[in-house]
Motif scaffolding. Structure first.
Motif, PDB file in Angstrom:
ATOM      1  N   TYR A  30     -12.600  -9.508  -0.986  1.00 43.64           N
ATOM      2  CA  TYR A  30     -11.879  -8.613  -1.902  1.00 43.64           C
ATOM      3  C   TYR A  30     -12.326  -8.890  -3.325  1.00 43.64           C
ATOM      4  O   TYR A  30     -12.947  -9.922  -3.630  1.00 43.64           O
TER       5      TYR A  30
ATOM      6  N   ASP B 135      -2.928  -3.204  -2.615  1.00 42.25           N
ATOM      7  CA  ASP B 135      -4.193  -2.978  -1.903  1.00 42.25           C
ATOM      8  C   ASP B 135      -4.711  -1.565  -2.163  1.00 42.25           C
ATOM      9  O   ASP B 135      -4.866  -0.764  -1.250  1.00 42.25           O
TER      10      ASP B 135
ATOM     11  N   LEU C 165      -5.977  -5.258  -6.228  1.00 40.32           N
ATOM     12  CA  LEU C 165      -7.346  -5.248  -5.737  1.00 40.32           C
ATOM     13  C   LEU C 165      -8.088  -4.023  -6.259  1.00 40.32           C
ATOM     14  O   LEU C 165      -7.484  -2.993  -6.581  1.00 40.32           O
ATOM     15  N   SER C 166      -9.406  -4.119  -6.336  1.00 38.59           N
ATOM     16  CA  SER C 166     -10.216  -3.058  -6.941  1.00 38.59           C
ATOM     17  C   SER C 166     -10.223  -1.784  -6.111  1.00 38.59           C
ATOM     18  O   SER C 166     -10.508  -0.705  -6.634  1.00 38.59           O
ATOM     19  N   ARG C 167      -9.937  -1.892  -4.833  1.00 36.93           N
ATOM     20  CA  ARG C 167      -9.836  -0.734  -3.948  1.00 36.93           C
ATOM     21  C   ARG C 167      -9.054  -1.155  -2.711  1.00 36.93           C
ATOM     22  O   ARG C 167      -8.577  -2.305  -2.628  1.00 36.93           O
ATOM     23  N   ASN C 168      -8.919  -0.247  -1.763  1.00 42.50           N
ATOM     24  CA  ASN C 168      -8.230  -0.570  -0.517  1.00 42.50           C
ATOM     25  C   ASN C 168      -9.184  -1.339   0.404  1.00 42.50           C
ATOM     26  O   ASN C 168     -10.109  -0.773   0.977  1.00 42.50           O
ATOM     27  N   PHE C 169      -8.943  -2.645   0.531  1.00 44.09           N
ATOM     28  CA  PHE C 169      -9.776  -3.492   1.388  1.00 44.09           C
ATOM     29  C   PHE C 169      -9.164  -3.701   2.764  1.00 44.09           C
ATOM     30  O   PHE C 169      -9.812  -4.276   3.642  1.00 44.09           O
TER      31      PHE C 169
ATOM     32  N   ALA D 239      -7.497  -8.395   4.259  1.00 44.31           N
ATOM     33  CA  ALA D 239      -8.014  -8.851   2.967  1.00 44.31           C
ATOM     34  C   ALA D 239      -6.882  -9.074   1.969  1.00 44.31           C
ATOM     35  O   ALA D 239      -6.909 -10.026   1.172  1.00 44.31           O
ATOM     36  N   ALA D 240      -5.876  -8.198   2.002  1.00 47.57           N
ATOM     37  CA  ALA D 240      -4.737  -8.357   1.095  1.00 47.57           C
ATOM     38  C   ALA D 240      -3.963  -9.640   1.398  1.00 47.57           C
ATOM     39  O   ALA D 240      -3.515 -10.347   0.493  1.00 47.57           O
TER      40      ALA D 240
ATOM     41  N   ALA E  60      -5.971 -12.456  -0.041  1.00 44.32           N
ATOM     42  CA  ALA E  60      -5.835 -12.495  -1.492  1.00 44.32           C
ATOM     43  C   ALA E  60      -4.514 -13.151  -1.895  1.00 44.32           C
ATOM     44  O   ALA E  60      -4.457 -13.956  -2.830  1.00 44.32           O
TER      45      ALA E  60
ATOM     46  N   TYR F   5       0.858  -1.182   0.000  1.00 43.83           N
ATOM     47  CA  TYR F   5       0.000   0.000   0.000  1.00 43.83           C
ATOM     48  C   TYR F   5       0.894   1.231   0.000  1.00 43.83           C
ATOM     49  O   TYR F   5       1.551   1.532   0.995  1.00 43.83           O
TER      50      TYR F   5
END
Length: 348
Positions: A323, A64, A89-93, A97-98, A101, A29
């Motif tokens: 995620y 992330d 990832l599609s957004r910061n989860f 979550a990262a 994943a 991140y």
């Protein structure tokens, strides 16, 4: 119907460890500044593991939702000595979550989690791998050797957090343990079987059991940027961990309720005793107001605690994905590609 999972077939021995390989999961991140340097250190680590244990490695970078050039730099990294996967990832989860994943996309047997800020020394990984292959441990976790350089308030808060989360727990979470840890193939398979969406990796990695060993280390200073974990985020993570892995707050609420009820009963007896012995009634306006405010405040706190758990139940019932992957790319290490080409040529 079996309510458990048999992972005994994934047991590691010194002879089959090389065939299972190692996946290094690195959540990212806003780590653009130091990502290239970290990748070079991981490449050197992969060469060392290949030479010493004949261990094939891959790295899974999970972006992330970074707001800087992290994803662009990750796409351009060269697969030197280890395969590369880049999962965006599609957004910061969030970090939990990262990590999940990365675990889902890991293709090797054993899985190592480490941060992308450079504070987890890659040189220590060789020791973690040794405990897995040579000593037969399934979970090799690291922990800070000491917190002498941290403020007293932070140290007390950390001590209180672990005391609370381990209060009455059958499986204790080691104090000061972090996400920098290695899971054997069967431990990684067991962790994948846990279905909850509110995940607290430190707790889950301890809960699965197996043979575990602690390795103390001194985190390296950050070589770039500043930490994104503010005090409020750390408090939020602590609440997430406690409510996801422990019922201690509910037990504390029950105990506090018993103590308040006992105190109120004793106070009532003292009023009756004074009235009976002296014939005078206690005016009691200040004590009444204080008592009502105390009980009301405690009730609101208890409602908030119960609400946290109800929120977790609601989240699990919604069953939303943890995620979404917006982009996934992979590159094969040059050494592996050359080896595969040689084998095909020999077969022909």
């Amino acid at each position: 119907m079996m309510l458990g999972t048999d992972v005994s077939s994934l047991s590691t021995t010194a002879t089959n460890a090389a065939a299972q390989g190692l996946s290094i999961v690195v959540p990212l991140y806003n780590e653009a500044t130091g990502l290239a340097s970290l990748h070079q250190r991981l490449c050197a680590l992969a060469r060392t593991l290949r030479d010493r244990y004949r261990l094939a490695s891959e790295v899974v970078y999970v972006d992330d939702g970074s707001a800087d050039a992290t994803l662009t730099i990750a796409r351009g990294l060269a697969p030197e000595a280890l395969d590369i996967q880049v999962v965006s990832l599609s957004r910061n989860f969030g970090k939990e979550a990262a990590l999940m994943a990365g675990l889902d996309h890991a293709r090797r047997g054993a899985v190592l989690f480490m941060d992308g800020d450079g504070q987890h020394p890659p040189a220590l990984v060789e020791q973690l791998v040794g405990h897995w292959i040579n000593d037969g441990y399934d979970v090799v976790y690291t922990a800070k050797a000491h917190r002498d350089n941290e403020p007293l308030l932070r140290r007390l808060a950390v001590r209180g957090f672990y005391s609370l989360i381990n209060w009455g727990a059958r499986q204790k979470i080691p104090e000061d343990a972090g996400d920098f840890r290695l899971l054997s193939p069967r431990a990684a398979a067991a962790l994948r079987q846990l279905p909850e969406r509110n995940r607290f990796f430190k707790g889950l990695a301890s809960w699965i059991g197996f043979r575990q060993i602690r390795v103390d280390y001194e985190p390296a200073p950050r070589t770039h940027g500043i930490t994104t974990f503010s005090a409020s985020r750390l408090v939020g993570l602590s609440i997430e961990g406690v409510t996801s892995f422990s019922v201690a707050p509910l037990r504390f609420a029950s105990l506090l309720g018993v103590l308040l009820a006992t105190a109120a009963f004793l106070f009532g007896l003292s009023i009756l005793w004074e009235t009976w012995t002296t014939g005078k009634s206690v005016p009691g306006y200040p004590s009444l107001v204080v008592g009502l405010m105390t009980i009301g405040g405690v009730q609101l706190i208890m409602i908030g605690i119960v609400g946290e758990y109800i929120g977790k139940i609601l989240s699990e019932l919604k069953a939303r994905p943890i995620y979404f992957v917006a982009e996934h790319s992979e590159k094969q290490a040059e050494a592996n590609a050359d080896s595969a080409g040689s084998e095909r040529t020999a077969a022909e």
